[in-house]
Design a protein around this motif. Structure first.
Motif, mmCIF file in Angstrom:
data_model
loop_
_atom_site.group_PDB
_atom_site.id
_atom_site.type_symbol
_atom_site.label_atom_id
_atom_site.label_comp_id
_atom_site.label_asym_id
_atom_site.label_seq_id
_atom_site.Cartn_x
_atom_site.Cartn_y
_atom_site.Cartn_z
ATOM 1 N N PRO A 169 -7.532 111.184 23.234
ATOM 2 C CA PRO A 169 -8.178 111.527 24.511
ATOM 3 C C PRO A 169 -9.010 112.802 24.389
ATOM 4 O O PRO A 169 -8.627 113.751 23.707
ATOM 5 C CB PRO A 169 -6.991 111.744 25.455
ATOM 6 N N THR A 170 -10.152 112.794 25.041
ATOM 7 C CA THR A 170 -11.007 113.991 25.063
ATOM 8 C C THR A 170 -10.997 114.659 26.437
ATOM 9 O O THR A 170 -11.495 115.773 26.597
ATOM 10 C CB THR A 170 -12.450 113.614 24.692
ATOM 11 N N SER A 171 -10.447 113.969 27.421
ATOM 12 C CA SER A 171 -10.227 114.557 28.744
ATOM 13 C C SER A 171 -8.788 114.243 29.135
ATOM 14 O O SER A 171 -8.128 113.415 28.502
ATOM 15 C CB SER A 171 -11.207 113.982 29.772
ATOM 16 N N PHE A 172 -8.309 114.914 30.194
ATOM 17 C CA PHE A 172 -6.871 114.817 30.444
ATOM 18 C C PHE A 172 -6.533 114.582 31.919
ATOM 19 O O PHE A 172 -5.585 115.136 32.453
ATOM 20 C CB PHE A 172 -6.187 116.088 29.915
ATOM 21 N N ASP A 173 -7.341 113.726 32.540
ATOM 22 C CA ASP A 173 -6.946 113.207 33.841
ATOM 23 C C ASP A 173 -5.957 112.064 33.614
ATOM 24 O O ASP A 173 -5.906 111.463 32.532
ATOM 25 C CB ASP A 173 -8.170 112.702 34.612
ATOM 26 N N ILE A 174 -5.141 111.749 34.602
ATOM 27 C CA ILE A 174 -4.128 110.693 34.493
ATOM 28 C C ILE A 174 -4.364 109.690 35.611
ATOM 29 O O ILE A 174 -4.557 110.075 36.773
ATOM 30 C CB ILE A 174 -2.702 111.275 34.619
ATOM 31 N N THR A 175 -4.377 108.407 35.251
ATOM 32 C CA THR A 175 -4.560 107.378 36.280
ATOM 33 C C THR A 175 -3.478 106.303 36.161
ATOM 34 O O THR A 175 -3.108 105.901 35.058
ATOM 35 C CB THR A 175 -5.943 106.708 36.164
ATOM 36 N N PHE A 176 -2.963 105.881 37.294
ATOM 37 C CA PHE A 176 -2.072 104.731 37.406
ATOM 38 C C PHE A 176 -2.858 103.630 38.122
ATOM 39 O O PHE A 176 -3.426 103.870 39.195
ATOM 40 C CB PHE A 176 -0.828 105.076 38.227
ATOM 41 N N THR A 177 -2.874 102.432 37.535
ATOM 42 C CA THR A 177 -3.613 101.326 38.131
ATOM 43 C C THR A 177 -2.688 100.126 38.321
ATOM 44 O O THR A 177 -2.242 99.501 37.349
ATOM 45 C CB THR A 177 -4.804 100.917 37.242
ATOM 46 N N ASP A 178 -2.360 99.833 39.570
ATOM 47 C CA ASP A 178 -1.542 98.658 39.941
ATOM 48 C C ASP A 178 -0.273 98.564 39.090
ATOM 49 O O ASP A 178 0.037 97.515 38.515
ATOM 50 C CB ASP A 178 -2.360 97.371 39.790
ATOM 51 N N VAL A 179 0.477 99.634 39.023
ATOM 52 C CA VAL A 179 1.645 99.700 38.150
ATOM 53 C C VAL A 179 2.882 99.159 38.855
ATOM 54 O O VAL A 179 3.232 99.592 39.955
ATOM 55 C CB VAL A 179 1.897 101.155 37.684
ATOM 56 N N ASP A 180 3.518 98.181 38.184
ATOM 57 C CA ASP A 180 4.832 97.681 38.597
ATOM 58 C C ASP A 180 5.823 98.035 37.494
ATOM 59 O O ASP A 180 5.529 97.854 36.309
ATOM 60 C CB ASP A 180 4.823 96.158 38.767
ATOM 61 N N PHE A 181 7.007 98.497 37.902
ATOM 62 C CA PHE A 181 8.014 98.817 36.892
ATOM 63 C C PHE A 181 9.407 98.621 37.476
ATOM 64 O O PHE A 181 9.695 99.012 38.604
ATOM 65 C CB PHE A 181 7.883 100.265 36.404
ATOM 66 N N ALA A 182 10.275 98.000 36.654
ATOM 67 C CA ALA A 182 11.683 97.827 37.026
ATOM 68 C C ALA A 182 12.530 98.209 35.828
ATOM 69 O O ALA A 182 12.227 97.813 34.691
ATOM 70 C CB ALA A 182 11.961 96.391 37.443
ATOM 71 N N TYR A 183 13.580 98.961 36.079
ATOM 72 C CA TYR A 183 14.495 99.328 35.007
ATOM 73 C C TYR A 183 15.297 98.112 34.587
ATOM 74 O O TYR A 183 15.654 97.275 35.426
ATOM 75 C CB TYR A 183 15.428 100.457 35.454
ATOM 76 N N GLU A 184 15.562 98.018 33.303
ATOM 77 C CA GLU A 184 16.286 96.873 32.774
ATOM 78 C C GLU A 184 17.667 96.762 33.421
ATOM 79 O O GLU A 184 18.381 97.751 33.551
ATOM 80 C CB GLU A 184 16.435 97.013 31.253
ATOM 81 N N GLY A 185 18.012 95.558 33.823
ATOM 82 C CA GLY A 185 19.315 95.329 34.447
ATOM 83 C C GLY A 185 19.305 95.507 35.951
ATOM 84 O O GLY A 185 20.328 95.318 36.599
#
Length: 584
Positions: free
Chosen positions: A329-345
């Motif tokens: 990376p040459t820049s350091f912005d952070i983007t989340f795009t349509d993120v789904d996440f579930a912990y295992e179990g």
């Protein structure tokens, strides 16, 4: 044995080729040893003739001497692996385990107890290295030599050979039963040992709590229960194997008596000479040795297999995959795009359809109730886990396309619960950048307000902090943690409620250190006290895995939503005090 061999080769790692060569040498040496025992038969046969053919006798003596010398040379080469490579295998296996634990998905790592991992990296590696360097060659010797001698006895007299064959036929089911019992027993023992180790670690780390609740020492029921389970597992394992072991030893003695009986009958019938019977008896005794040693060897191999299995389970864990197309990376912005996440179990999603952007060199605060998804954000940024759907990017680069080492080079993390190593203050700060000079470390310490308390210590920066930093206060430990992050000088800083557990005085000092840390950085902070983030460039309000509000402090208060309710509740809590009549 194929499975154990595979596990041994896995544990041997870069020394697998040398291990294979050692096994080949062991086989050749065992064949030579069997031939040396076999020379007793023609030698004694010559000595039994009248007159003795001295030339032939000395020839066989010479052959015996040569075979013994050759075997000795081969055994010397065989033992080189034990003496020259044992410590190398041990060190390399532990290094590979450490690398795998570092790259292991955080969910997988979280399922493993600290005591269990301690057993894997400690005693299990030692046991595995011993199996590779010693047990394997011993097993080759105890199988190859008797097998060849059995063929020799059959060639001398088929009737005595059949006695040995019959003994093997009866012994095989007993050995299988013994192995099955030992396997089950050692798995229980191994599990109990791991549980006991975890309880010991828990007891040491939580000793203050155990003392406060009157559960220290003999009153520690959790520790006592683990030790009782461990004792029961060991006792059950030993008892279950006792009958097959006794039966096996009885079989060996019976087989030798039967062989000598058959041999004596042949001698009395003039079909066999006494010297030849003695030679066969020597070969038969060597043949019976592995059967009598089978009980001990089975236990040793089951112990080794249990250790090798534990190591193999860790080494076989798949790392988070690195996708193609990664670039620095040459820049350091952070983007989340349509993120789904579930912990295992877990069926419930920890994050659903989350999209937001953290501007470069800006401060973004994450607020919301416990379990709303705030910590999950930092875990996804650092790739402790990957989302099931959507993309997380750093400077426009998918973090899943960056190797973990490359990704973490750009990120510094300050946790709420600080972990310090039982070393000096200087060494703990240097963890942020091990190659840093002393002057650079001291500069980071001053920026983090570490110097203000270190200068009061008799040994200064060379003062040891104790296990987990036990000799320091919470605020002092947190400042050392911030000094690490300052020394690392990463462009992205993640702050996981770094001041929520501190008193007011410590919070002020730590907040000053944080201000020095975050200057010019891309910052994501998880905030418990809303008053600490009123100056954030943006505030994201999380609830049930979704971003329900976003904006600056004043904007969110004006909207009269969830954030405003949280602010009102926290401001009201400041008026709470404990008096004779209760809260007022």
């Amino acid at each position: 044995m194929k499975r154990i061999r595979r596990l041994m080769l896995l544990a041997a790692g870069p020394y697998a080729a040398r291990f294979r060569a050692t096994l080949r040498i062991s086989v050749i040496a065992s064949v030579v040893q069997a031939l040396a025992y076999a020379t007793f038969i023609p030698l004694l046969a010559v000595l039994a003739t009248d007159p003795v053919d001295t030339g032939t006798a000395w020839l066989w003596v010479g052959v015996l001497v040569v075979l013994v010398i050759v075997e000795g040379g081969l055994r010397l080469r065989e033992s080189a692996f034990t003496f020259d490579y044992w410590h190398l295998v041990t060190g390399d296996t532990r290094t590979r385990l450490g690398d795998r634990l570092r790259s292991m998905p955080q969910q997988e790592l979280g399922r493993r107890a600290a005591g269990d991992l301690t057993m894997v990296v400690g005693p299990s590696v030692t046991s595995a290295a011993t199996a590779i360097s010693s047990f394997s060659t011993l097993f080759v010797q105890l199988v190859t030599v008797p097998a060849l001698l059995g063929v020799v006895v059959l060639a001398v007299d088929w009737r005595m050979g059949l006695v040995l064959v019959a003994a093997v036929i009866v012994a095989v089911p007993l050995l299988r039963r013994l192995r099955s019992l030992s396997n089950q027993g050692f798995r229980r023992v191994d599990k109990a040992d791991g549980s006991a180790a975890s309880r010991i670690v828990e007891y040491v780390q939580g000793l203050a709590v155990f003392k406060a609740t009157g559960q220290a020492g003999a009153s520690s029921t959790r520790l006592a229960r683990a030790f009782a389970d461990q004792h029961a597992a060991h006792a059950t394992s030993n008892r279950s194997a006792s009958i097959p072991v006794a039966a096996l030893q009885f079989l060996v003695q019976t087989a030798l008596i039967a062989l000598l009986t058959v041999g004596m009958a042949l001698v009395l019938d003039a079909r066999l000479t006494v010297p030849l019977l003695l030679a066969v008896a020597v070969a038969a005794a060597r043949f019976a040795e592995p059967l009598s040693a089978a009980a001990t060897m089975t236990k040793l191999f089951e112990m080794a297999e249990a250790s090798l299995t534990r190591i193999g389970e860790v080494l076989d864990v798949r790392e988070l995959p690195v996708r193609d197309g990664g670039r620095t990376p040459t820049s350091f912005d952070i983007t989340f795009t349509d993120v789904d996440f579930a912990y295992e179990g877990r069926e419930e999603c920890a994050m659903r359809g989350v999209s937001f952007e953290v501007p470069e060199r800006g401060l973004t605060a994450l607020v919301g109730p416990s379990g709303s998804g705030k910590t999950t954000v930092t875990r996804l940024i650092t790739r402790f886990a990957d989302p099931q759907e959507g993309v997380v990017r750093l400077g426009g680069v998918d973090v899943a396309s960056l190797p973990p080492v490359e990704l973490m080079r750009h990120i510094a993390v300050v946790f709420q619960d600080v972990y310090l190593f039982d070393d000096t203050i200087l060494a703990n700060i240097a963890m942020g950048r091990p190659e840093a000079t002393r002057d650079e470390i001291l500069a980071a310490a001053r920026a983090a307000n570490v110097h203000t308390f270190v200068e009061r210590l008799p040994q200064g920066y060379d003062t040891r902090v104790g296990e987990i930093g036990s000799s320091l206060s919470g605020g002092e430990r947190q400042r050392i943690s911030i000094a690490r992050a300052i020394l690392k000088d990463a462009p992205v800083v993640l702050l996981d409620e770094p001041t929520s557990a501190l008193d007011t005085e410590s919070e002020v000092v730590v907040q000053q250190a944080i201000d020095n840390l975050v200057t010019g950085k891309t910052v994501v902070v998880i905030a418990h006290r809303l008053s600490t983030v009123i100056g954030a460039d943006q505030i994201l309000v999380f609830e049930r895995g979704e971003v329900i509000q976003r904006g600056k402090h004043t904007e969110l208060l004006e909207r009269d939503g969830r954030y405003a309710d949280m602010w009102t509740a926290q401001e009201g809590a400041k008026e709470w005090r404990l008096g004779a009549s209760g809260p007022v």
